[in-house]
Design a protein around this motif. Structure first.
Motif, PDB file in Angstrom:
ATOM      1  N   VAL A 183       0.851  -1.197   0.000  1.00  0.00           N
ATOM      2  CA  VAL A 183       0.000   0.000   0.000  1.00  0.00           C
ATOM      3  C   VAL A 183       0.884   1.243   0.000  1.00  0.00           C
ATOM      4  CG1 VAL A 183      -1.785   1.280   1.242  1.00  0.00           C
ATOM      5  CG2 VAL A 183      -1.819  -1.223   1.227  1.00  0.00           C
ATOM      6  N   ARG A 184       1.913   1.234   0.830  1.00  0.00           N
ATOM      7  CA  ARG A 184       2.827   2.383   0.860  1.00  0.00           C
ATOM      8  C   ARG A 184       3.518   2.574  -0.485  1.00  0.00           C
ATOM      9  NH1 ARG A 184       7.890   4.023   1.133  1.00  0.00           N
ATOM     10  NH2 ARG A 184       8.279   5.960   2.277  1.00  0.00           N
ATOM     11  N   GLU A 185       3.968   1.466  -1.090  1.00  0.00           N
ATOM     12  CA  GLU A 185       4.632   1.564  -2.391  1.00  0.00           C
ATOM     13  C   GLU A 185       3.689   2.104  -3.465  1.00  0.00           C
ATOM     14  OE1 GLU A 185       6.202  -2.332  -3.036  1.00  0.00           O
ATOM     15  OE2 GLU A 185       7.990  -1.969  -1.811  1.00  0.00           O
ATOM     16  N   LEU A 186       2.401   1.760  -3.341  1.00  0.00           N
ATOM     17  CA  LEU A 186       1.405   2.297  -4.275  1.00  0.00           C
ATOM     18  C   LEU A 186       1.332   3.814  -4.159  1.00  0.00           C
ATOM     19  CD1 LEU A 186      -0.984   2.070  -6.260  1.00  0.00           C
ATOM     20  CD2 LEU A 186      -2.468   1.692  -4.273  1.00  0.00           C
ATOM     21  N   PHE A 187       1.302   4.311  -2.921  1.00  0.00           N
ATOM     22  CA  PHE A 187       1.229   5.766  -2.726  1.00  0.00           C
ATOM     23  C   PHE A 187       2.525   6.458  -3.164  1.00  0.00           C
ATOM     24  CE2 PHE A 187      -2.323   4.808   0.239  1.00  0.00           C
ATOM     25  CZ  PHE A 187      -3.254   5.687  -0.295  1.00  0.00           C
ATOM     26  N   VAL A 188       3.660   5.796  -2.975  1.00  0.00           N
ATOM     27  CA  VAL A 188       4.927   6.362  -3.442  1.00  0.00           C
ATOM     28  C   VAL A 188       4.900   6.506  -4.966  1.00  0.00           C
ATOM     29  CG1 VAL A 188       7.398   5.931  -3.699  1.00  0.00           C
ATOM     30  CG2 VAL A 188       6.297   5.541  -1.489  1.00  0.00           C
ATOM     31  N   SER A 189       4.400   5.475  -5.651  1.00  0.00           N
ATOM     32  CA  SER A 189       4.299   5.534  -7.108  1.00  0.00           C
ATOM     33  C   SER A 189       3.310   6.603  -7.548  1.00  0.00           C
ATOM     34  CB  SER A 189       3.865   4.165  -7.660  1.00  0.00           C
ATOM     35  OG  SER A 189       4.820   3.176  -7.370  1.00  0.00           O
ATOM     36  N   LEU A 190       2.179   6.678  -6.853  1.00  0.00           N
ATOM     37  CA  LEU A 190       1.189   7.708  -7.176  1.00  0.00           C
ATOM     38  C   LEU A 190       1.771   9.106  -7.000  1.00  0.00           C
ATOM     39  CD1 LEU A 190      -2.105   6.318  -5.567  1.00  0.00           C
ATOM     40  CD2 LEU A 190      -1.698   6.741  -7.999  1.00  0.00           C
ATOM     41  N   ASN A 191       2.591   9.261  -5.965  1.00  0.00           N
ATOM     42  CA  ASN A 191       3.217  10.558  -5.714  1.00  0.00           C
ATOM     43  C   ASN A 191       4.130  10.957  -6.873  1.00  0.00           C
ATOM     44  OD1 ASN A 191       3.625  12.793  -3.834  1.00  0.00           O
ATOM     45  ND2 ASN A 191       5.718  12.040  -3.664  1.00  0.00           N
ATOM     46  N   GLU A 192       4.879  10.000  -7.409  1.00  0.00           N
ATOM     47  CA  GLU A 192       5.753  10.280  -8.550  1.00  0.00           C
ATOM     48  C   GLU A 192       4.927  10.685  -9.770  1.00  0.00           C
ATOM     49  OE1 GLU A 192       8.938  10.551  -8.614  1.00  0.00           O
ATOM     50  OE2 GLU A 192       9.265   9.892  -6.562  1.00  0.00           O
ATOM     51  N   VAL A 193       3.808  10.009  -9.971  1.00  0.00           N
ATOM     52  CA  VAL A 193       2.937  10.326 -11.115  1.00  0.00           C
ATOM     53  C   VAL A 193       2.364  11.725 -10.982  1.00  0.00           C
ATOM     54  CG1 VAL A 193       0.775   9.730 -12.285  1.00  0.00           C
ATOM     55  CG2 VAL A 193       2.348   7.915 -11.578  1.00  0.00           C
ATOM     56  N   ILE A 194       1.892  12.051  -9.768  1.00  0.00           N
ATOM     57  CA  ILE A 194       1.296  13.377  -9.542  1.00  0.00           C
ATOM     58  C   ILE A 194       2.352  14.468  -9.700  1.00  0.00           C
ATOM     59  CG2 ILE A 194       0.234  14.870  -7.797  1.00  0.00           C
ATOM     60  CD1 ILE A 194      -1.119  12.308  -6.704  1.00  0.00           C
ATOM     61  N   MET A 195       3.558  14.223  -9.202  1.00  0.00           N
ATOM     62  CA  MET A 195       4.615  15.222  -9.341  1.00  0.00           C
ATOM     63  C   MET A 195       5.002  15.418 -10.804  1.00  0.00           C
ATOM     64  SD  MET A 195       4.934  16.378  -6.386  1.00  0.00           S
ATOM     65  CE  MET A 195       6.256  17.529  -6.762  1.00  0.00           C
ATOM     66  N   LYS A 196       4.927  14.346 -11.602  1.00  0.00           N
ATOM     67  CA  LYS A 196       5.214  14.477 -13.030  1.00  0.00           C
ATOM     68  C   LYS A 196       4.154  15.352 -13.701  1.00  0.00           C
ATOM     69  CE  LYS A 196       7.008  13.903 -17.034  1.00  0.00           C
ATOM     70  NZ  LYS A 196       8.193  14.711 -17.389  1.00  0.00           N
ATOM     71  N   ILE A 197       2.881  15.104 -13.378  1.00  0.00           N
ATOM     72  CA  ILE A 197       1.801  15.932 -13.925  1.00  0.00           C
ATOM     73  C   ILE A 197       1.996  17.384 -13.492  1.00  0.00           C
ATOM     74  CG2 ILE A 197      -0.696  16.350 -13.899  1.00  0.00           C
ATOM     75  CD1 ILE A 197      -1.070  13.341 -13.442  1.00  0.00           C
ATOM     76  N   THR A 198       2.377  17.555 -12.228  1.00  0.00           N
ATOM     77  CA  THR A 198       2.616  18.900 -11.698  1.00  0.00           C
ATOM     78  C   THR A 198       3.705  19.618 -12.481  1.00  0.00           C
ATOM     79  OG1 THR A 198       1.967  18.192  -9.472  1.00  0.00           O
ATOM     80  CG2 THR A 198       3.274  20.206  -9.643  1.00  0.00           C
TER      81      THR A 198
END
Length: 454
Positions: A183-198
């Motif tokens: 679950v934590r790794e999922l959120f870490v990956s999501l964070n990278e995706v959101i930062m890329k969009i940002t």
């Protein structure tokens, strides 16, 4: 050495050009071609479209950014006690800093008396009836921190509730341990995706800033500003005082010297590196919309990922020094204007009410008016009096939002140094750490893709 302009330079150029263009549009005569006003089409057509489109892109990522980055920040610390200590220190500083902010503002408002010479006739032409919601009570604000429906809180952008949910999930992941690792790794990956969009959205920031400011200043009533000139001046003076004296003093007392160079940390260095966030906060008048820029600047200032992920999402809702200053000046101004004498008890009531009101404020344009209505009610000043200053709210909303955001950097630096979560080598570096991290993430992703073939 690259000849490309940095984001900081681009944002500042856009800010200056936007303000100049806005005033120029007010000065040039109306041009009508084929029955259509060219000025109107430019302001309400092109500028509105570009500014709104950019803000929509920012708002699209704000709630996911707060939610995911805060979970990643909490779980990265792994020690629930440290999470509570860091979050508790920040929350306490955010709330306690409101007292000197309001106190100084009321002092300036009382001594300089911006209502002197202002009559109802002189500003009646600029009287605008704002839509003011009913301010919630203190108990209601505190109860609303815990959402009944977490999905409604996320979809509705209820920042304080989103923060609570994220911290709760983060602490639960830590408590579960190894079983919650996926679950934590999922959120870490999501964070990278959101930062890329940002990072992609932020490439258009200078154009958005220009459009927002040009449109805002093209519509600002110069006559209204002249009529309420002293009110505007006192608010700006109080904001400047708070920045130089309170923020500067906090840096000197609680941060002191840079352990990397031995030199005293000053406001100028911090201001320079935070300038993209401050420029965007000024133009958008929204600390929530500024969050992606703020977090990028924080990484370049040496804030660790964990410290960045906790400090700035919390600051969006809890740190409202600039807004508190506006409330203090506005309360004194409107009381004097209406002939209401504020007693020592009334002043104390304003201090307490405004501080508690920060718990329920949203980091969006105009949120200060909701808070101000709560403050005025507490001392018996008619809420309708807000209409007399509503017409020039934007001219004081922009700088107070910038001060709110700057305060996040100041207080985050204080707590971050105490907790050893500031990289002072990066603080003194001109390296764009956020850009480097984004590039590394892209390269690692490309490498993973290349290595995943048959």
């Amino acid at each position: 050495m690259s000849g490309k302009m940095s984001l900081t330079t681009k944002m500042l150029v856009a800010l200056v050009l936007g303000v100049a263009t806005g005033f120029l549009l007010q000065a040039v005569p109306e041009v009508v071609i084929m029955g259509h006003s060219v000025n109107y089409l430019f302001v309400e057509g092109l500028l509105y479209f570009v500014g709104t489109l950019f803000l929509n892109g920012i708002w699209m990522i704000v709630v996911p950014l707060i939610f995911v980055s805060l979970i990643v920040g909490v779980t990265s610390i792994t020690d629930p006690k440290k999470v509570g200590r860091v979050g508790g220190k920040l929350a306490l500083i955010y709330l306690l800093s409101t007292f000197p902010a309001i106190g100084a503002a009321m002092f300036f408002g009382t001594v300089l008396n911006p209502a002197a010479g202002v009559t109802e006739e002189s500003i009646s032409a600029f009287y605008l009836e704002p839509t003011i919601g009913t301010p919630p009570g203190v108990i209601e604000i505190l109860l609303n921190i815990v959402p009944r429906n977490p999905f409604a809180a996320l979809s509705g952008g209820q920042t304080l509730q989103v923060i609570f949910i994220a911290i709760a999930i983060g602490l639960a992941i830590i408590a579960v341990g190894e079983a919650a690792r996926p679950v934590r790794e999922l959120f870490v990956s999501l964070n990278e995706v959101i930062m890329k969009i940002t990072s992609v959205v932020m490439k258009f920031a200078p154009y958005g800033v220009f459009a927002l400011l040009a449109r805002t200043f093209s519509m600002l009533g110069l006559e209204a500003i002249r009529a309420l000139f002293m009110f505007v001046v006192v608010v700006w003076l109080a904001l400047a005082f708070h920045t130089i004296v309170i923020y500067g003093g906090a840096l000197k007392i609680f941060v002191g010297r840079d352990p990397h160079t031995g030199k005293s940390i000053n406001l100028a260095t911090l201001f320079k590196k935070a300038s993209p966030a401050l420029a965007f906060a000024f133009s958008s008048a929204s600390s929530a919309a500024t969050l992606p820029v703020t977090m990028k600047c924080a990484r370049n200032l040496g804030f660790s990922r964990e410290m960045t992920s906790i400090t700035f999402p919390m600051g969006v809702t809890l740190n409202m020094d600039g807004t508190a200053i506006f409330q203090g000046v506005a309360a004194v101004f409107l009381a004097s204007f209406l002939g209401v004498n504020l007693s020592a008890g009334d002043i104390l009531t304003i201090l307490i009410t405004a501080t508690m009101a920060t718990l329920g404020a949203a980091g969006v344009p105009g949120a200060g008016m909701i808070m101000l209505s709560m403050v005025l009610m507490s001392v018996g000043i008619p809420i309708g009096a807000i209409a007399f200053i509503f017409g020039i709210d934007r001219i004081v909303d922009m700088p107070r939002t910038a001060i709110n955001v700057f305060g996040d950097f100041i207080y985050g630096l204080i707590v971050g140094k105490q907790e050893g979560m500031i990289d002072f080598a990066q603080f003194n570096s001109n390296t764009d750490l956020a850009a480097m991290e984004a590039l590394e993430a892209m390269e690692s992703g490309a490498a993973a893709t290349a290595g995943g073939g048959e």
